[in-house]
Scaffold this motif. Structure first.
Motif, short mmCIF file in Angstrom:
data_model
loop_
_atom_site.label_atom_id
_atom_site.label_comp_id
_atom_site.label_asym_id
_atom_site.label_seq_id
_atom_site.Cartn_x
_atom_site.Cartn_y
_atom_site.Cartn_z
N TYR A 1 15.13 8.16 -9.61
CA TYR A 1 15.16 7.94 -8.53
C TYR A 1 14.24 7.37 -7.61
CZ TYR A 1 15.54 8.66 -4.07
OH TYR A 1 15.80 8.47 -2.46
N LEU A 2 12.62 7.80 -8.31
CA LEU A 2 11.67 7.45 -7.86
C LEU A 2 11.30 5.32 -7.99
CD1 LEU A 2 9.13 10.46 -8.53
CD2 LEU A 2 10.41 9.87 -6.72
N ARG A 3 11.31 5.51 -9.16
CA ARG A 3 11.18 4.07 -9.68
C ARG A 3 12.40 3.59 -8.58
NH1 ARG A 3 9.27 0.40 -13.26
NH2 ARG A 3 8.35 2.03 -13.80
N SER A 4 13.63 4.11 -8.19
CA SER A 4 15.03 3.07 -7.88
C SER A 4 14.54 3.01 -5.69
CB SER A 4 16.21 3.36 -7.87
OG SER A 4 16.03 5.05 -6.79
N ALA A 5 13.32 3.88 -5.47
CA ALA A 5 13.31 3.66 -3.91
C ALA A 5 12.14 3.56 -3.94
CB ALA A 5 13.31 5.71 -4.15
N CYS A 6 11.02 2.81 -4.70
CA CYS A 6 9.98 2.22 -4.93
C CYS A 6 9.99 1.08 -4.82
CB CYS A 6 8.34 2.55 -6.69
SG CYS A 6 7.40 1.43 -6.01
N GLU A 7 11.41 0.80 -6.13
CA GLU A 7 11.73 -1.08 -5.76
C GLU A 7 12.46 -1.22 -4.75
OE1 GLU A 7 10.93 -2.90 -7.63
OE2 GLU A 7 11.34 -1.68 -10.37
N GLN A 8 13.17 0.20 -3.83
CA GLN A 8 14.22 -0.84 -2.54
C GLN A 8 12.74 -0.49 -1.14
OE1 GLN A 8 17.30 -0.96 -2.47
NE2 GLN A 8 16.29 -1.73 -0.59
N GLU A 9 11.46 0.31 -1.42
CA GLU A 9 10.91 -0.25 -0.36
C GLU A 9 10.01 -1.42 -0.45
OE1 GLU A 9 9.25 2.77 2.34
OE2 GLU A 9 11.23 1.92 2.39
N LEU A 10 10.25 -1.72 -1.76
CA LEU A 10 9.38 -3.05 -1.95
C LEU A 10 10.08 -3.79 -1.15
CD1 LEU A 10 7.80 -2.71 -5.69
CD2 LEU A 10 6.91 -2.44 -3.31
N LYS A 11 11.46 -4.10 -1.65
CA LYS A 11 12.30 -4.90 -0.84
C LYS A 11 12.27 -4.86 0.97
CE LYS A 11 15.24 -5.47 -4.84
NZ LYS A 11 16.66 -5.12 -5.10
N ASP A 12 12.56 -3.49 1.02
CA ASP A 12 12.81 -3.53 2.50
C ASP A 12 11.45 -4.01 3.46
OD1 ASP A 12 14.85 -2.55 2.16
OD2 ASP A 12 14.57 -0.30 2.37
N LEU A 13 10.04 -3.39 3.10
CA LEU A 13 8.76 -3.58 3.61
C LEU A 13 8.56 -5.68 2.97
CD1 LEU A 13 6.79 -0.38 2.32
CD2 LEU A 13 7.76 -0.96 4.69
N GLY A 14 9.21 -5.88 2.28
CA GLY A 14 8.32 -7.08 1.95
C GLY A 14 7.97 -6.73 1.09
N ILE B 1 2.93 -1.06 -2.94
CA ILE B 1 3.12 -0.47 -1.46
C ILE B 1 1.74 0.33 -1.76
CG2 ILE B 1 3.55 1.78 -0.66
CD1 ILE B 1 6.97 1.18 -2.22
N ALA B 2 0.75 -0.06 -0.44
CA ALA B 2 -0.48 -0.17 -1.19
C ALA B 2 -0.88 1.75 -0.36
CB ALA B 2 -1.37 -0.33 0.44
N GLN C 1 -3.55 1.07 8.75
CA GLN C 1 -3.53 1.17 6.80
C GLN C 1 -1.84 1.71 7.03
OE1 GLN C 1 -5.91 4.05 4.67
NE2 GLN C 1 -4.59 3.62 2.97
N ILE C 2 -0.96 1.37 6.30
CA ILE C 2 -0.01 1.85 5.92
C ILE C 2 0.83 2.82 4.78
CG2 ILE C 2 2.83 1.74 6.61
CD1 ILE C 2 2.25 -1.17 8.28
N ALA C 3 1.23 3.84 5.15
CA ALA C 3 1.71 4.96 3.66
C ALA C 3 3.09 4.95 4.54
CB ALA C 3 0.70 6.09 4.01
N THR C 4 3.99 5.07 3.09
CA THR C 4 5.09 5.18 3.02
C THR C 4 5.52 6.74 2.35
OG1 THR C 4 7.53 4.85 3.05
CG2 THR C 4 6.29 3.96 1.49
N LYS C 5 6.31 6.91 2.24
CA LYS C 5 6.43 7.54 0.90
C LYS C 5 8.37 7.68 0.58
CE LYS C 5 5.87 10.99 4.20
NZ LYS C 5 5.47 10.22 5.76
N ILE C 6 8.49 8.79 -0.69
CA ILE C 6 9.93 8.51 -1.40
C ILE C 6 9.96 9.53 -2.17
CG2 ILE C 6 9.24 6.06 -1.75
CD1 ILE C 6 8.29 6.73 -4.50
#
Length: 268
Positions: free
Chosen positions: A83-96, A100-101, A61-66
């Motif tokens: 900002y949280l929305r943009s950070a989430c969108e960027q994480e989705l792209k970065d993690l492919g 985000i589980a 299981q992988i967890a991330t933070k924004i």
């Protein structure tokens, strides 16, 4: 483990091979990271690139933070919903990934009400972009109540260590987690990188550890495990042997006698 290497990072392909071995052969099942980790020019995105190699595996299981910015290297809290929305969108792209589980709000922002920040994460969850919601660096039961009034919170990530455990401060938080079905992800469980090696320099801790046949480091991890069944320690690690040693704590427990000796040290 917490994926927050600070120096001497192994070459990327070597790190991928190492992590695969740890998951497949040694039972590593939880990795914690954040969008604000590994952002220097030298290793920009190292953490997310490494984590992305293991997303989708059923055995980890992988967890991330924004919620933290790293403008110019400085840590800046930002709980602004946009900002949280943009950070989430960027994480989705970065993690492919499309979702985000396990996504944690990294830290409360004194300029933005907790309810507004977590409200946006609930909306992201409703859109399918976030699975589970966690929080980090929430230090009072009142803050936890405010958080859980807005969202279903499954985990709290706070610092906790034998070096600074205070029953009056920490036990109410642990009991709240137990009563509300939340895991407590203990970061800096051996004091954090700034206190690396400190345990071995405290004679009283060394004496208790030696009596129990443990290293001071292992004593610290097992002590946290004894405090509550909801605690999961996430020590930062820098090499394979270090991580394997950390994983051994999952197979062990402290005797009641050793627990009592540690609690006596803490109360003195």
């Amino acid at each position: 483990m917490e994926l927050c290497f600070t120096e001497n990072r192994p070459p990327f392909e070597e790190a991928v091979t190492m992590m695969d071995s740890l998951i497949s052969e040694h039972g590593l099942s939880f990795i914690d990271t954040a969008d604000s980790y590994c952002l220097s020019e030298k290793d920009f995105g190292y953490g997310n690139k490494l984590v992305s190699k293991f997303i989708g595996r059923k055995d980890v299981q992988i967890a991330t933070k924004i919620g933290f910015k790293r403008d110019g290297g400085a840590w800046t809290r930002c709980g602004d919903p946009k900002y949280l929305r943009s950070a989430c969108e960027q994480e989705l792209k970065d993690l492919g990934v499309e979702q985000i589980a396990h996504c944690q709000f990294h830290t409360p922002d004194t300029k933005v009400p907790i309810e507004e920040s977590l409200g946006e994460m609930v909306r992201l969850q409703a859109e399918g972009k976030i699975g589970e919601i966690g929080i980090s660096n929430f230090y009072t039961v009142d803050e936890l109540k405010r958080a859980t009034s807005v969202a279903k919170i499954v985990s709290l990530q706070n610092p906790l260590s034998i070096l600074f455990y205070n029953p009056e401060e920490h036990d109410p938080i642990l009991r709240y987690c137990e009563e509300n079905g939340m895991y407590f992800l203990a970061y800096a469980p051996v004091g954090g990188h700034r206190n690396a090696g400190a345990l071995s320099n405290i004679p009283e801790i060394v004496a208790v550890a030696e009596k129990a046949g443990l290293s001071p480091y292992m004593l610290a991890l097992l002590f946290l495990k004894s405090l509550s069944p909801v605690i999961i320690s996430i020590p930062g690690s820098v090499n394979k042997d270090h991580i394997i040693a950390n994983l051994e704590a999952n197979k062990m427990s402290l005797s009641k006698e050793t627990e009592a000796e540690v609690m006596k040290l803490i109360s003195e």
